[in-house]
Write an enzyme that holds these catalytic residues in place. Structure first.
Site, PDB file in Angstrom:
ATOM      1  N   SER A 161      24.349   6.246 -22.946  1.00 32.39           N
ATOM      2  CA  SER A 161      25.651   5.611 -22.781  1.00 32.39           C
ATOM      3  C   SER A 161      26.752   6.655 -22.761  1.00 32.39           C
ATOM      4  O   SER A 161      26.558   7.794 -23.166  1.00 32.39           O
ATOM      5  CB  SER A 161      25.905   4.645 -23.935  1.00 32.39           C
ATOM      6  OG  SER A 161      26.151   5.407 -25.100  1.00 32.39           O
ATOM      7  N   LYS A 162      27.890   6.200 -22.273  1.00 31.43           N
ATOM      8  CA  LYS A 162      29.060   7.062 -22.148  1.00 31.43           C
ATOM      9  C   LYS A 162      29.450   7.685 -23.481  1.00 31.43           C
ATOM     10  O   LYS A 162      29.930   8.798 -23.530  1.00 31.43           O
ATOM     11  CB  LYS A 162      30.230   6.209 -21.665  1.00 31.43           C
ATOM     12  CG  LYS A 162      30.629   6.502 -20.249  1.00 31.43           C
ATOM     13  CD  LYS A 162      31.935   5.844 -19.966  1.00 31.43           C
ATOM     14  CE  LYS A 162      32.021   5.578 -18.471  1.00 31.43           C
ATOM     15  NZ  LYS A 162      32.759   4.449 -18.105  1.00 31.43           N
ATOM     16  N   ARG A 163      29.272   6.902 -24.531  1.00 34.22           N
ATOM     17  CA  ARG A 163      29.741   7.351 -25.840  1.00 34.22           C
ATOM     18  C   ARG A 163      29.135   8.690 -26.248  1.00 34.22           C
ATOM     19  O   ARG A 163      29.730   9.437 -26.974  1.00 34.22           O
ATOM     20  CB  ARG A 163      29.472   6.274 -26.899  1.00 34.22           C
ATOM     21  CG  ARG A 163      30.706   5.436 -27.190  1.00 34.22           C
ATOM     22  CD  ARG A 163      30.397   4.242 -28.032  1.00 34.22           C
ATOM     23  NE  ARG A 163      29.653   3.251 -27.277  1.00 34.22           N
ATOM     24  CZ  ARG A 163      28.558   2.669 -27.704  1.00 34.22           C
ATOM     25  NH1 ARG A 163      28.059   2.976 -28.874  1.00 34.22           N
ATOM     26  NH2 ARG A 163      27.949   1.769 -26.975  1.00 34.22           N
TER      27      ARG A 163
END
Ligand code: GLU
Length: 498
Positions: A261-263
């Site tokens: 994920s982007k996180r």
């Protein structure tokens, strides 16, 4: 004929997972002399990102994945175009086609109108969750509203959707090319909305109609679509069409095994492009996320990937996105660039860093020299974006402290003697000797003849030329700088130390 497709929704930029799906679909088709097409699935109007489609196409283009058919970039690479005779290939341009097929399903009683309000559906969902039952539509409108009455209400303009009438008994069984046999109980499959109240189809209707009408033979897509496959197969059955083969790719994971994920860092392909990764390195790296041909070889160009690829060698388990491995691939591919190719790749970064003047590239002598400068750092950097900072010392020496000139086993007094001596010696060298190898041979002979310690000469020499604690070796730098500049830098060092 093998025909595969990459069918992204432009709800964001192309991410590495999407790149892998596109790549595998492309490799699979190309290996079997088939066709690869790109279709844009933009039926979810609320989540559209304005430049999503353009970004996806530009990222594919950058990666070297070329579509035979479908949505593509126009010549100027800044606009969207389409090619092929089974179009349009953008779902929002195919609304009348989906309407027609939805009609057919309604007539066959394979689909039905539903008038339930969002409030009712919410309440239903709450009840089901509370009772620990699977959530899904309870077929209220199918069971309580006769088709003629439903027709009338639709004609009268009542807000409605069209739902798939999914049989709730038995199970759907299909063969996945990666997972083998997959069985899903039909009672767990929802009566999927096929046409939304805004008249747009959902992905589920559109994907089936399009894969069929575009004659897709193999659907290669992410694992998250497995649970939707029974709905799709039901639609194929209702239409009387032969379904394509399916291959669901394993998830991409972060190093902590959570879903990528982007996180936890960048996921968009364009981010890696901007950071100065080479497309061939990213493609090679992404190819190995879930696929392994077996054997020692890891460096595979696109053509070699086409030859080596097979779905049988794609694993079932999730694969970890390991940035260090990507760095390793990038360094390997940098090593393989010759000076001219390196200069071409590095150019945009050099211009952006305002290190050089764009017009100067036409000057052959200058560009040859610049390519040699870049070669100094080729194996010392990880990405292209590090190059401007890495070669900056060639253009101007950083202001270094005088102590830096002193070798760890040497003294300042020694530097005071060694540098002027070295300068005097270098001034006797002819221009034709001004190359890395001859400089190295000559200077080393001179060091020996004068009984200096190697480090006590080469350390201050290198620091005087680079102004840096760490840099390429002094002979390489001296060769690139040329005699006049070396003399200037040694004089500046003498000035500092005396
Ligand atoms: N539009 C879907 C997505 O973006 C494609 C799924 C499929 O390939 O069927 O994931």
């Amino acid at each position: 004929m093998i025909r595969t497709r990459f069918a992204p929704s432009p709800t964001g930029y192309l991410h590495v997972g999407g790149l892998r799906t596109a790549l595998y679909s492309y490799l699979f088709a190309k290996k079997q002399k088939g066709k690869f097409l790109v279709r844009i699935e933009d039926t979810d109007r609320e989540r559209l990102v304005a430049d999503g489609t353009l970004n996806i196409l530009q990222s594919l283009d950058w990666a070297g994945i070329v579509q035979d058919e479908g949505v593509c970039l126009a010549k100027d690479k800044n606009q969207i175009d389409q090619k092929g005779d089974r179009g349009p290939y953008i779902q929002s341009e195919r609304l009348s086609i989906y309407r027609k097929y939805a009609e057919e399903l309604l007539q066959k009683k394979a689909a039905y109108y539903c008038f339930c309000m969002p409030e009712r559906l919410e309440e239903l969902r709450d009840q089901q969750t509370k009772n620990k039952m699977p959530t899904g539509y309870d077929q209220h409108c199918l069971k309580t509203i006769p088709p003629e009455e439903a027709q009338k209400r639709v004609k009268a303009g009542e807000r409605h959707v069209v739902r798939l009438a999914m049989p709730k008994i038995g199970e759907t069984v299909f063969f996945d090319l990666i997972r083998g046999e997959v069985r899903i109980k039909n009672e767990l499959v929802d009566d999927q909305i096929l046409i939304k109240s805004d008249g747009f189809p959902t992905y589920h209707l559109a994907v089936v109609v399009d894969d069929h009408t575009m004659e897709i033979s193999h659907v290669i897509r992410g694992e998250e679509w497995i649970s939707s496959t029974p709905k799709h197969l039901q639609l194929y059955l209702n239409f009387g069409w032969k379904p394509p083969e399916f291959a669901h790719l394993p998830l991409l994971l972060n190093t902590d095994k959570s879903k990528l994920s982007k996180r936890q860092g960048d996921v968009a392909v364009v981010d890696y492009q901007k950071k100065g990764y080479l497309p061939e390195a990213l493609v090679n790296f992404v190819a190995f996320l879930g696929w392994n041909p077996g054997g020692e070889q890891e460096i595979f160009g696109l053509d070699e990937l086409i030859k080596a690829f097979s779905l049988e060698k794609v694993g079932k388990g999730g694969s970890v996105f390991n940035i260090e491995k990507l760095d390793w691939f990038n360094k390997e591919y940098l090593k393989r660039l010759d000076p001219a190719a390196l200069l071409k790749r590095a150019w945009p970064w050099l211009v952006e860093a305002k290190l050089i003047d764009e017009k100067k590239l036409e000057d052959k002598k200058y560009s040859d020299w610049l390519a040699r400068v870049l070669m100094l750092e080729r194996e010392r950097v990880t990405t292209l974006s590090e190059l401007p900072a890495a070669i900056r010392f060639i253009f101007s020496v950083p202001d270094y402290p005088v102590e830096m000139l002193v070798w760890k086993k040497g003294t300042r007094e020694e530097v005071k003697k060694v540098i002027p001596d070295l300068l005097a010696y270098l001034e006797t060298l002819k221009d034709i000797d001004w190359h890395t190898k001859t400089l190295e041979d000559n200077i080393k002979t001179w060091i020996e003849a004068n009984s200096f310690q190697v480090g006590s000469v080469l350390w201050p020499f290198r620091v005087a030329l680079s102004g840096l604690e760490k840099s390429p070796g002094p002979f390489e730098i001296a060769a690139v700088l040329g005699k006049a500049e070396v003399v200037t830098r040694l004089k500046a060092a003498i000035h500092k130390v005396i």
